[in-house]
Design a protein around this motif. Structure first.
Motif, PDB file in Angstrom:
ATOM      1  N   ALA A 169       0.819  -1.210   0.000  1.00  0.00           N
ATOM      2  CA  ALA A 169       0.000   0.000   0.000  1.00  0.00           C
ATOM      3  C   ALA A 169       0.853   1.259   0.000  1.00  0.00           C
ATOM      4  O   ALA A 169       2.045   1.223   0.325  1.00  0.00           O
ATOM      5  N   THR A 170       0.205   2.373  -0.360  1.00  0.00           N
ATOM      6  CA  THR A 170       0.866   3.679  -0.329  1.00  0.00           C
ATOM      7  C   THR A 170      -0.031   4.688   0.363  1.00  0.00           C
ATOM      8  O   THR A 170      -1.257   4.570   0.358  1.00  0.00           O
ATOM      9  N   ALA A 171       0.584   5.709   0.953  1.00  0.00           N
ATOM     10  CA  ALA A 171      -0.131   6.841   1.548  1.00  0.00           C
ATOM     11  C   ALA A 171       0.861   7.986   1.676  1.00  0.00           C
ATOM     12  O   ALA A 171       1.938   7.806   2.261  1.00  0.00           O
ATOM     13  N   GLY A 172       0.525   9.135   1.125  1.00  0.00           N
ATOM     14  CA  GLY A 172       1.473  10.245   1.149  1.00  0.00           C
ATOM     15  C   GLY A 172       2.756   9.853   0.433  1.00  0.00           C
ATOM     16  O   GLY A 172       2.727   9.337  -0.685  1.00  0.00           O
ATOM     17  N   THR A 173       3.881  10.062   1.104  1.00  0.00           N
ATOM     18  CA  THR A 173       5.180   9.711   0.508  1.00  0.00           C
ATOM     19  C   THR A 173       5.692   8.366   0.998  1.00  0.00           C
ATOM     20  O   THR A 173       6.861   8.045   0.819  1.00  0.00           O
ATOM     21  N   LEU A 174       4.804   7.577   1.638  1.00  0.00           N
ATOM     22  CA  LEU A 174       5.223   6.316   2.247  1.00  0.00           C
ATOM     23  C   LEU A 174       4.605   5.118   1.543  1.00  0.00           C
ATOM     24  O   LEU A 174       3.569   5.214   0.890  1.00  0.00           O
ATOM     25  N   THR A 175       5.258   3.981   1.700  1.00  0.00           N
ATOM     26  CA  THR A 175       4.711   2.709   1.250  1.00  0.00           C
ATOM     27  C   THR A 175       4.907   1.695   2.366  1.00  0.00           C
ATOM     28  O   THR A 175       5.747   1.894   3.258  1.00  0.00           O
ATOM     29  N   ALA A 176       4.108   0.626   2.346  1.00  0.00           N
ATOM     30  CA  ALA A 176       4.168  -0.370   3.420  1.00  0.00           C
ATOM     31  C   ALA A 176       3.534  -1.667   2.949  1.00  0.00           C
ATOM     32  O   ALA A 176       2.867  -1.715   1.906  1.00  0.00           O
ATOM     33  N   ILE A 177       3.764  -2.712   3.737  1.00  0.00           N
ATOM     34  CA  ILE A 177       3.119  -4.009   3.524  1.00  0.00           C
ATOM     35  C   ILE A 177       2.381  -4.358   4.809  1.00  0.00           C
ATOM     36  O   ILE A 177       2.977  -4.363   5.892  1.00  0.00           O
ATOM     37  N   TYR A 178       1.089  -4.654   4.705  1.00  0.00           N
ATOM     38  CA  TYR A 178       0.319  -5.051   5.885  1.00  0.00           C
ATOM     39  C   TYR A 178       0.697  -6.483   6.268  1.00  0.00           C
ATOM     40  O   TYR A 178       0.447  -7.417   5.506  1.00  0.00           O
ATOM     41  N   PRO A 179       1.312  -6.693   7.439  1.00  0.00           N
ATOM     42  CA  PRO A 179       1.718  -8.048   7.824  1.00  0.00           C
ATOM     43  C   PRO A 179       0.549  -8.906   8.295  1.00  0.00           C
ATOM     44  O   PRO A 179       0.659 -10.124   8.340  1.00  0.00           O
ATOM     45  N   TRP A 180      -0.550  -8.267   8.683  1.00  0.00           N
ATOM     46  CA  TRP A 180      -1.729  -8.971   9.183  1.00  0.00           C
ATOM     47  C   TRP A 180      -2.978  -8.345   8.566  1.00  0.00           C
ATOM     48  O   TRP A 180      -2.961  -7.196   8.129  1.00  0.00           O
ATOM     49  N   GLU A 181      -4.078  -9.099   8.554  1.00  0.00           N
ATOM     50  CA  GLU A 181      -5.349  -8.501   8.172  1.00  0.00           C
ATOM     51  C   GLU A 181      -5.741  -7.474   9.226  1.00  0.00           C
ATOM     52  O   GLU A 181      -5.660  -7.731  10.425  1.00  0.00           O
ATOM     53  N   SER A 182      -6.174  -6.313   8.772  1.00  0.00           N
ATOM     54  CA  SER A 182      -6.539  -5.253   9.719  1.00  0.00           C
ATOM     55  C   SER A 182      -7.325  -4.180   8.988  1.00  0.00           C
ATOM     56  O   SER A 182      -7.361  -4.162   7.750  1.00  0.00           O
ATOM     57  N   PRO A 183      -7.938  -3.253   9.712  1.00  0.00           N
ATOM     58  CA  PRO A 183      -8.487  -2.070   9.052  1.00  0.00           C
ATOM     59  C   PRO A 183      -7.336  -1.247   8.467  1.00  0.00           C
ATOM     60  O   PRO A 183      -6.193  -1.344   8.925  1.00  0.00           O
ATOM     61  N   GLY A 184      -7.640  -0.417   7.497  1.00  0.00           N
ATOM     62  CA  GLY A 184      -6.593   0.422   6.932  1.00  0.00           C
ATOM     63  C   GLY A 184      -7.125   1.394   5.908  1.00  0.00           C
ATOM     64  O   GLY A 184      -8.106   1.108   5.212  1.00  0.00           O
ATOM     65  N   GLY A 185      -6.465   2.546   5.799  1.00  0.00           N
ATOM     66  CA  GLY A 185      -6.908   3.580   4.877  1.00  0.00           C
ATOM     67  C   GLY A 185      -5.924   3.901   3.776  1.00  0.00           C
ATOM     68  O   GLY A 185      -6.056   4.921   3.098  1.00  0.00           O
ATOM     69  N   TRP A 186      -4.923   3.045   3.592  1.00  0.00           N
ATOM     70  CA  TRP A 186      -3.936   3.284   2.546  1.00  0.00           C
ATOM     71  C   TRP A 186      -4.452   2.754   1.208  1.00  0.00           C
ATOM     72  O   TRP A 186      -5.388   1.962   1.156  1.00  0.00           O
ATOM     73  N   HIS A 187      -3.799   3.166   0.124  1.00  0.00           N
ATOM     74  CA  HIS A 187      -4.161   2.712  -1.217  1.00  0.00           C
ATOM     75  C   HIS A 187      -3.510   1.352  -1.479  1.00  0.00           C
ATOM     76  O   HIS A 187      -2.280   1.234  -1.443  1.00  0.00           O
ATOM     77  N   LEU A 188      -4.307   0.347  -1.766  1.00  0.00           N
ATOM     78  CA  LEU A 188      -3.800  -1.011  -1.954  1.00  0.00           C
ATOM     79  C   LEU A 188      -3.464  -1.227  -3.427  1.00  0.00           C
ATOM     80  O   LEU A 188      -4.339  -1.130  -4.297  1.00  0.00           O
ATOM     81  N   ILE A 189      -2.190  -1.525  -3.705  1.00  0.00           N
ATOM     82  CA  ILE A 189      -1.764  -1.643  -5.103  1.00  0.00           C
ATOM     83  C   ILE A 189      -1.190  -3.009  -5.450  1.00  0.00           C
ATOM     84  O   ILE A 189      -0.865  -3.262  -6.607  1.00  0.00           O
ATOM     85  N   GLY A 190      -1.051  -3.906  -4.479  1.00  0.00           N
ATOM     86  CA  GLY A 190      -0.495  -5.215  -4.788  1.00  0.00           C
ATOM     87  C   GLY A 190      -0.450  -6.117  -3.578  1.00  0.00           C
ATOM     88  O   GLY A 190      -1.017  -5.796  -2.525  1.00  0.00           O
ATOM     89  N   ALA A 191       0.207  -7.255  -3.741  1.00  0.00           N
ATOM     90  CA  ALA A 191       0.299  -8.241  -2.664  1.00  0.00           C
ATOM     91  C   ALA A 191       1.694  -8.833  -2.617  1.00  0.00           C
ATOM     92  O   ALA A 191       2.295  -9.127  -3.655  1.00  0.00           O
ATOM     93  N   CYS A 192       2.216  -9.000  -1.384  1.00  0.00           N
ATOM     94  CA  CYS A 192       3.533  -9.601  -1.161  1.00  0.00           C
ATOM     95  C   CYS A 192       3.350 -10.902  -0.378  1.00  0.00           C
ATOM     96  O   CYS A 192       2.702 -10.906   0.670  1.00  0.00           O
ATOM     97  N   PRO A 193       3.925 -12.024  -0.840  1.00  0.00           N
ATOM     98  CA  PRO A 193       3.731 -13.308  -0.163  1.00  0.00           C
ATOM     99  C   PRO A 193       4.678 -13.564   1.002  1.00  0.00           C
ATOM    100  O   PRO A 193       4.568 -14.581   1.683  1.00  0.00           O
ATOM    101  N   VAL A 194       5.619 -12.658   1.256  1.00  0.00           N
ATOM    102  CA  VAL A 194       6.651 -12.888   2.272  1.00  0.00           C
ATOM    103  C   VAL A 194       6.130 -12.511   3.660  1.00  0.00           C
ATOM    104  O   VAL A 194       5.696 -11.376   3.873  1.00  0.00           O
ATOM    105  N   PRO A 195       6.160 -13.417   4.632  1.00  0.00           N
ATOM    106  CA  PRO A 195       5.748 -13.065   6.002  1.00  0.00           C
ATOM    107  C   PRO A 195       6.717 -12.061   6.609  1.00  0.00           C
ATOM    108  O   PRO A 195       7.931 -12.145   6.376  1.00  0.00           O
ATOM    109  N   LEU A 196       6.190 -11.136   7.390  1.00  0.00           N
ATOM    110  CA  LEU A 196       7.008 -10.048   7.931  1.00  0.00           C
ATOM    111  C   LEU A 196       7.196 -10.117   9.431  1.00  0.00           C
ATOM    112  O   LEU A 196       7.958  -9.319   9.992  1.00  0.00           O
ATOM    113  N   PHE A 197       6.525 -11.063  10.091  1.00  0.00           N
ATOM    114  CA  PHE A 197       6.648 -11.129  11.549  1.00  0.00           C
ATOM    115  C   PHE A 197       6.385 -12.544  12.031  1.00  0.00           C
ATOM    116  O   PHE A 197       5.469 -13.218  11.556  1.00  0.00           O
ATOM    117  N   SER A 198       7.223 -12.993  12.975  1.00  0.00           N
ATOM    118  CA  SER A 198       6.983 -14.280  13.624  1.00  0.00           C
ATOM    119  C   SER A 198       7.688 -14.303  14.973  1.00  0.00           C
ATOM    120  O   SER A 198       8.885 -14.006  15.055  1.00  0.00           O
TER     121      SER A 198
END
Length: 251
Positions: A169-198
């Motif tokens: 996702a993107t918002a402003g000048t930032l980008t991120a990957i949601y590691p978990w399902e959650s609410p969110g207000g960013w623009h969703l542009i794709g999907a990453c299969p790599v887990p980010l937390f364990s």
């Protein structure tokens, strides 16, 4: 230096999001870590870096506010000459667009808002190398910048109640990957299969402040294959370091 209850203090460096502040926060964080490692800062439990500040959490049964202030002052002086730490460089796969359920439904709308073809949004996003500024919001959620200015758009006016895990996702000048399902207000542009937390990993969050991240566009078939291949990696004691380009080193 601001008090955060009776167990933490926050040191602020300025306002906004920029590389200068990121470097100052990282330098002080590393200087305090050296003091802790040498035994000169007993009672410090954890440090939490953000875009423009560093919070130092301490045990009031082992140290005092004045002692912490002295540690921060000494660390601040030594951080002026510190050699910046070179973070790790990750290259993560992303399946752009809505090829995978609801993971990238905003790509076309974002492209229209930016007056660009969706292919150009994809190219710009996937050919930029981002710095991890901080972790927050969710365990393993890395705020990364800087997005090319032409792609910068405010958050959605209506947040979603459910953003799928792995959404890029993107918002402003930032980008991120949601590691978990959650609410969110960013623009969703794709999907990453790599887990980010364990919690099974020695360092529970895959990405850390100071790391760099670039993306590689993959098609839906490769995305699904990687998703199946990486399904067991959360339970493994070893994080998915196949996506590590450079492990980093002190300069």
């Amino acid at each position: 230096m601001l008090d955060v209850g009776d167990t933490a203090v926050t040191i602020e460096f300025g306002d906004g999001v920029d590389q200068r502040l990121l470097a100052a926060v990282a330098a002080l964080d590393q200087a305090i870590a050296r003091q802790v490692a040498s035994g000169r800062a007993p009672g410090i439990v954890e440090t939490v870096p953000t875009f423009r500040s560093l919070t130092v959490i301490y045990d009031p049964l082992r140290t005092t506010r004045s002692a912490i202030e002295a540690v921060v002052r000494a660390a601040s002086e030594s951080s002026q000459d510190a050699i910046p730490r070179v973070g790790r460089h990750w290259r993560l796969p992303v399946c752009y667009g809505d090829q995978n359920a609801a993971c990238g439904p905003d790509l076309e709308a974002l492209a229209a808002a930016c007056a660009l073809p969706s292919e150009e949004v994809l190219r710009l996003h996937s050919t930029t190398t981002y710095d991890v500024y901080m972790l927050g919001f969710l365990p393993g959620f890395a705020f990364m910048g800087d997005l090319p200015k032409v792609l910068a758009q405010p958050r959605r006016s209506e947040p979603r109640l459910r953003v799928p895990a792995g959404s890029v996702a993107t918002a402003g000048t930032l980008t991120a990957i949601y590691p978990w399902e959650s609410p969110g207000g960013w623009h969703l542009i794709g999907a990453c299969p790599v887990p980010l937390f364990s919690p099974a990993w020695a360092q529970a969050a895959l990405l850390q402040p100071g790391d760099r991240v670039s993306f590689r566009a993959v098609d839906a078939a490769e995305y699904r294959s990687l998703l199946d291949e990486l399904a067991a990696s959360r339970a493994s004691p070893t994080p998915p370091d196949a996506f590590l380009v450079d492990a980093g080193a002190a300069r």
